[in-house]
Design a protein around this motif. Structure first.
Motif, PDB file in Angstrom:
ATOM      1  N   GLU A 103       0.827  -1.204   0.000  1.00 46.08           N
ATOM      2  CA  GLU A 103       0.000   0.000   0.000  1.00 46.08           C
ATOM      3  C   GLU A 103       0.863   1.255   0.000  1.00 46.08           C
ATOM      4  N   ARG A 104       1.872   1.284   0.855  1.00 46.70           N
ATOM      5  CA  ARG A 104       2.772   2.446   0.901  1.00 46.70           C
ATOM      6  C   ARG A 104       3.534   2.606  -0.400  1.00 46.70           C
ATOM      7  N   GLN A 105       4.016   1.473  -0.949  1.00 49.08           N
ATOM      8  CA  GLN A 105       4.803   1.518  -2.169  1.00 49.08           C
ATOM      9  C   GLN A 105       3.971   2.030  -3.346  1.00 49.08           C
ATOM     10  N   MET A 106       2.749   1.512  -3.470  1.00 50.53           N
ATOM     11  CA  MET A 106       1.890   1.921  -4.573  1.00 50.53           C
ATOM     12  C   MET A 106       1.519   3.405  -4.463  1.00 50.53           C
ATOM     13  N   THR A 107       1.296   3.864  -3.242  1.00 49.56           N
ATOM     14  CA  THR A 107       0.960   5.277  -3.030  1.00 49.56           C
ATOM     15  C   THR A 107       2.121   6.180  -3.416  1.00 49.56           C
ATOM     16  N   SER A 108       3.335   5.775  -3.020  1.00 50.23           N
ATOM     17  CA  SER A 108       4.517   6.588  -3.326  1.00 50.23           C
ATOM     18  C   SER A 108       4.814   6.637  -4.819  1.00 50.23           C
ATOM     19  N   LYS A 109       4.392   5.592  -5.547  1.00 46.47           N
ATOM     20  CA  LYS A 109       4.633   5.536  -6.991  1.00 46.47           C
ATOM     21  C   LYS A 109       3.426   6.042  -7.789  1.00 46.47           C
ATOM     22  N   ASN A 110       2.460   6.633  -7.082  1.00 43.24           N
ATOM     23  CA  ASN A 110       1.233   7.106  -7.731  1.00 43.24           C
ATOM     24  C   ASN A 110       0.517   5.985  -8.485  1.00 43.24           C
ATOM     25  N   MET A 111       0.533   4.804  -7.870  1.00 44.78           N
ATOM     26  CA  MET A 111      -0.117   3.645  -8.485  1.00 44.78           C
ATOM     27  C   MET A 111      -1.164   3.056  -7.539  1.00 44.78           C
ATOM     28  N   ALA A 112      -1.793   3.913  -6.766  1.00 47.16           N
ATOM     29  CA  ALA A 112      -2.758   3.434  -5.774  1.00 47.16           C
ATOM     30  C   ALA A 112      -3.914   2.681  -6.426  1.00 47.16           C
ATOM     31  N   ASP A 113      -4.209   3.001  -7.686  1.00 48.30           N
ATOM     32  CA  ASP A 113      -5.329   2.348  -8.362  1.00 48.30           C
ATOM     33  C   ASP A 113      -4.949   1.005  -8.974  1.00 48.30           C
ATOM     34  N   PHE A 114      -3.650   0.679  -8.982  1.00 45.79           N
ATOM     35  CA  PHE A 114      -3.214  -0.574  -9.602  1.00 45.79           C
ATOM     36  C   PHE A 114      -3.742  -1.780  -8.827  1.00 45.79           C
ATOM     37  N   LEU A 115      -3.732  -1.706  -7.502  1.00 42.28           N
ATOM     38  CA  LEU A 115      -4.142  -2.824  -6.656  1.00 42.28           C
ATOM     39  C   LEU A 115      -5.337  -2.425  -5.798  1.00 42.28           C
ATOM     40  N   SER A 116      -6.451  -3.132  -5.992  1.00 50.42           N
ATOM     41  CA  SER A 116      -7.619  -2.958  -5.131  1.00 50.42           C
ATOM     42  C   SER A 116      -7.773  -4.215  -4.301  1.00 50.42           C
ATOM     43  N   TYR A 117      -7.817  -4.061  -2.996  1.00 50.92           N
ATOM     44  CA  TYR A 117      -7.913  -5.243  -2.156  1.00 50.92           C
ATOM     45  C   TYR A 117      -9.133  -5.138  -1.255  1.00 50.92           C
ATOM     46  N   ASN A 118      -9.756  -6.282  -1.056  1.00 44.91           N
ATOM     47  CA  ASN A 118     -10.955  -6.384  -0.236  1.00 44.91           C
ATOM     48  C   ASN A 118     -10.762  -7.540   0.739  1.00 44.91           C
ATOM     49  N   ILE A 119     -10.742  -7.217   2.011  1.00 45.75           N
ATOM     50  CA  ILE A 119     -10.515  -8.222   3.039  1.00 45.75           C
ATOM     51  C   ILE A 119     -11.798  -8.430   3.814  1.00 45.75           C
ATOM     52  N   TYR A 120     -12.194  -9.697   3.926  1.00 41.26           N
ATOM     53  CA  TYR A 120     -13.473 -10.028   4.548  1.00 41.26           C
ATOM     54  C   TYR A 120     -13.263 -10.908   5.779  1.00 41.26           C
ATOM     55  N   LEU A 121     -13.897 -10.526   6.870  1.00 35.94           N
ATOM     56  CA  LEU A 121     -14.026 -11.394   8.040  1.00 35.94           C
ATOM     57  C   LEU A 121     -15.359 -12.123   7.901  1.00 35.94           C
ATOM     58  N   THR A 122     -15.294 -13.368   7.478  1.00 38.43           N
ATOM     59  CA  THR A 122     -16.519 -14.058   7.068  1.00 38.43           C
ATOM     60  C   THR A 122     -17.407 -14.461   8.234  1.00 38.43           C
ATOM     61  N   ARG A 123     -16.855 -14.602   9.428  1.00 38.68           N
ATOM     62  CA  ARG A 123     -17.677 -15.015  10.572  1.00 38.68           C
ATOM     63  C   ARG A 123     -18.195 -13.834  11.390  1.00 38.68           C
ATOM     64  N   TRP A 124     -17.858 -12.637  10.952  1.00 39.20           N
ATOM     65  CA  TRP A 124     -18.366 -11.433  11.619  1.00 39.20           C
ATOM     66  C   TRP A 124     -19.500 -10.867  10.772  1.00 39.20           C
ATOM     67  N   LYS A 125     -20.560 -10.485  11.425  1.00 36.28           N
ATOM     68  CA  LYS A 125     -21.656  -9.820  10.750  1.00 36.28           C
ATOM     69  C   LYS A 125     -21.497  -8.306  10.924  1.00 36.28           C
ATOM     70  N   GLU A 126     -22.120  -7.564  10.036  1.00 42.48           N
ATOM     71  CA  GLU A 126     -21.984  -6.108  10.056  1.00 42.48           C
ATOM     72  C   GLU A 126     -22.445  -5.519  11.390  1.00 42.48           C
ATOM     73  N   ASN A 127     -23.554  -6.021  11.944  1.00 38.75           N
ATOM     74  CA  ASN A 127     -24.042  -5.463  13.203  1.00 38.75           C
ATOM     75  C   ASN A 127     -23.130  -5.810  14.374  1.00 38.75           C
ATOM     76  N   GLU A 128     -22.438  -6.967  14.284  1.00 35.79           N
ATOM     77  CA  GLU A 128     -21.509  -7.356  15.336  1.00 35.79           C
ATOM     78  C   GLU A 128     -20.260  -6.488  15.317  1.00 35.79           C
ATOM     79  N   ALA A 129     -19.909  -5.993  14.129  1.00 35.16           N
ATOM     80  CA  ALA A 129     -18.694  -5.198  13.993  1.00 35.16           C
ATOM     81  C   ALA A 129     -18.921  -3.718  14.273  1.00 35.16           C
ATOM     82  N   ALA A 130     -20.184  -3.291  14.352  1.00 36.88           N
ATOM     83  CA  ALA A 130     -20.471  -1.864  14.521  1.00 36.88           C
ATOM     84  C   ALA A 130     -19.855  -1.311  15.804  1.00 36.88           C
ATOM     85  N   HIS A 131     -20.039  -2.014  16.916  1.00 37.57           N
ATOM     86  CA  HIS A 131     -19.491  -1.558  18.196  1.00 37.57           C
ATOM     87  C   HIS A 131     -17.966  -1.481  18.127  1.00 37.57           C
ATOM     88  N   PHE A 132     -17.364  -2.458  17.453  1.00 38.70           N
ATOM     89  CA  PHE A 132     -15.906  -2.481  17.327  1.00 38.70           C
ATOM     90  C   PHE A 132     -15.412  -1.260  16.568  1.00 38.70           C
TER      91      PHE A 132
END
Length: 563
Positions: free
Chosen positions: A458-487
């Protein structure tokens, strides 16, 4: 339709050809045993003769194929040669284990038919001896060869013979029992529930294939099934009604003479067996090269990282190796994806501690100790590989989707590291213009070892103005949205509190239909490579999406790690 043809067209063609050859062999050999040569054999056995011999021919064909998909060095060589001409053809080699399983199922099916038919044959053989009536043709045929025992037709020679004794005292019977038991053990131990939970059982039992092939080669040497050899002197259609006077002076019908077919199985399997022996010799030679463990990292998430060096070791992104640790087990080899990049001066693997072997390796590397181990105290490691996988093709697509589940993220660690190095080196030859990375994990602990790499990227891509080259999506599959709200409320920060990334962690499971639609809309008239390392159910879901989405002429090409 275009997506379906691109993903499954060649696979379906290969399967249809394979099924067609099986069908041809079955029909051809079924009909071959309806000829005059086998007339008297059919008098004893009826149609069970053809039902036994037709599947035997199919068994020869499939046993010829069964070893080829596991000759990994051969496949790696073919893959490297073919992919320059056709990526679609090269991708079929990545489905080697799927084809290996299909062939194994076909072997099991034809074995069952072959055995059932021969059980009927033995009943007919025994029945012909028990009904000792010289006015019956089956009994007369059974008595032929009693004097010199050279040209008999019925392998059960007297009415006092026990068929069970014949089964365990003849070459055909004994080898048949042995290869059947070996096949049953191999197939049952290969079931996913056993392979996943008791890998050692699967590993050791699978090596019964050596006994299976030895028995298979010698099975035909008994020559139990016999046909007539003197057709010119004795025409069965003219002489069958005169069996009471066969061989007497003045008769035009001499006694029929019989002989068994020469063994043919070895001609089918000798080539693949030699190839496989050469394969094992190459593996053995390569595994004897000295391996130096340069670094051991114990990650909090029960993941062991080993960094190693070996003379002459060269790799590509996404490849894997087989590893053996003699202090843990002198026989077991286990596959692990390389998590290092080709640009690094070492190669590494990340191993999740989930079974006896991985626990043994963890302890041998000092994972259960508080103090640091010296280099000479680390266990000896043997490495065989690297071997090619679908992920090698990742840079051949302009747009790429990488989907990893849990520890299945390992091949993509190599890819993302390589992207990083290519960016630093300002490599202009990278064809890939956009990477969508998805990582699905059940718990937060699984993120720990990989988060550092993503933060660096992430830092490397930002410094090279390539932030759009890599899009990443990380999912916690056992957490529900309402369970994560308090967190989230208590951890409001610029970076995600779990991964430390600017991209916030998502909760629950991805909506793949939306993801594919969005990517298809953003990249019209493009081939998108979809790469997965994860469970079968996830693979089916992604493959279904690849086949169903074709927004703006986009073709999604599905690739799954399969080793």
């Amino acid at each position: 339709m275009g997506n379906f043809a691109a993903n499954e067209g060649l696979s379906i063609f290969v399967i249809l050809v394979w099924l067609g050859i099986n069908a041809f062999l079955f029909v051809h050999f079924y009909m071959a045993f309806l000829t005059d040569k086998w007339f008297y054999t059919r008098v004893l056995l009826g149609q069970a003769l053809s039902w036994a011999r037709a599947p035997a021919a199919c068994l020869n064909f499939n046993c010829m194929l069964i070893l080829l998909p596991v000759c990994r060095n051969l496949l790696s060589f073919l893959r490297g040669s073919i992919q320059h001409c056709s990526r679609t053809a090269a991708r079929q080699l990545d489905r080697n284990l799927t084809f290996h399983k299909l062939v194994a199922y076909m072997i099991g099916f034809h074995t069952a038919v072959h055995i059932v038919a021969h059980l009927f044959n033995f009943e007919w053989f025994m029945g012909a001896q028990l009904d000792r009536n010289s006015s019956l043709l089956p009994f007369v045929l059974s008595e032929i060869g009693n004097g010199d025992n050279a040209s008999f037709l019925n392998p059960i020679r007297t009415n006092e013979t026990n068929p069970t004794i014949v089964m365990f005292t003849t070459i055909a019977g004994l080898t048949g029992v042995v290869i059947t038991l070996a096949l049953i053990l191999i197939i049952t131990s290969s079931m996913e529930v056993i392979r996943r939970s008791y890998f050692e059982v699967f590993w050791y039992t699978h090596h019964l294939f050596v006994i299976f092939f030895i028995g298979l080669v010698f099975h035909g040497f008994g020559r139990i099934v016999r046909g007539q050899t003197n057709l010119q002197a004795h025409n069965p259609f003219q002489c069958r009604d005169h069996f009471e006077t066969w061989g007497e002076n003045g008769t035009f019908c001499p006694k029929p003479e019989f002989a068994g077919n020469p063994p043919m199985t070895w001609k089918w399997v000798v080539g693949p067996m030699i190839l496989y022996v050469c394969e094992r010799m190459v593996r053995f030679y390569r595994s004897q090269q000295k391996v130096v463990i340069t670094k051991v990292v114990m990650h909090p998430s029960k993941t062991l990282e080993l960094q190693m060096k070996m003379k002459g070791f060269k790799m590509e992104v996404g490849q894997y190796v087989f590893m053996q640790c003699p202090p843990v087990s002198a026989l077991e080899w286990h596959p692990f994806t390389l998590t290092s990049a080709p640009e690094e001066d070492h190669f590494s693997v990340h191993i999740r501690i989930v079974g006896d072997w991985t626990q043994g390796l963890y302890e041998a590397c000092g994972g259960d100790k508080d103090e640091t181990q010296d280099a000479w105290e680390l266990p000896k490691m043997l490495i065989d590989g690297p071997f090619g996988t679908a992920s090698e093709d990742v840079f051949n697509y302009e747009v790429v989707m990488l989907v990893g589940a849990g520890i299945g993220v390992t091949p993509f660690a190599s890819i993302l590291k390589s992207v990083w190095y290519k960016t630093i080196q300002q490599n202009q030859n990278v064809f890939t213009k956009k990477i969508y990375f998805y990582w699905l994990c059940p718990e937060t602990q699984a993120f720990e070892w990989f988060a550092d790499l993503l933060q660096s990227l992430e830092r490397q891509m930002t410094s090279k103005n390539m932030a759009d080259f890599l899009s990443y999506n990380i999912y916690l599959t056992r957490w529900k949205e309402n369970e994560a709200a308090h967190f989230r409320v208590h951890h409001e920060a610029e970076n995600d509190p779990i991964t430390g990334l600017k991209q916030k962690t998502l909760y629950g499971k991805p909506n793949w239909d939306n993801e594919f639609s969005t990517i298809g809309t953003k990249h019209p008239n493009t081939k998108v490579g979809v790469f997965l390392c994860g469970p079968t159910m996830l693979g089916k879901a992604l493959e279904k999406q690849c086949l169903s989405h074709s927004e703006a002429g986009v073709k999604f090409i599905f690739n799954k790690e399969n080793f």
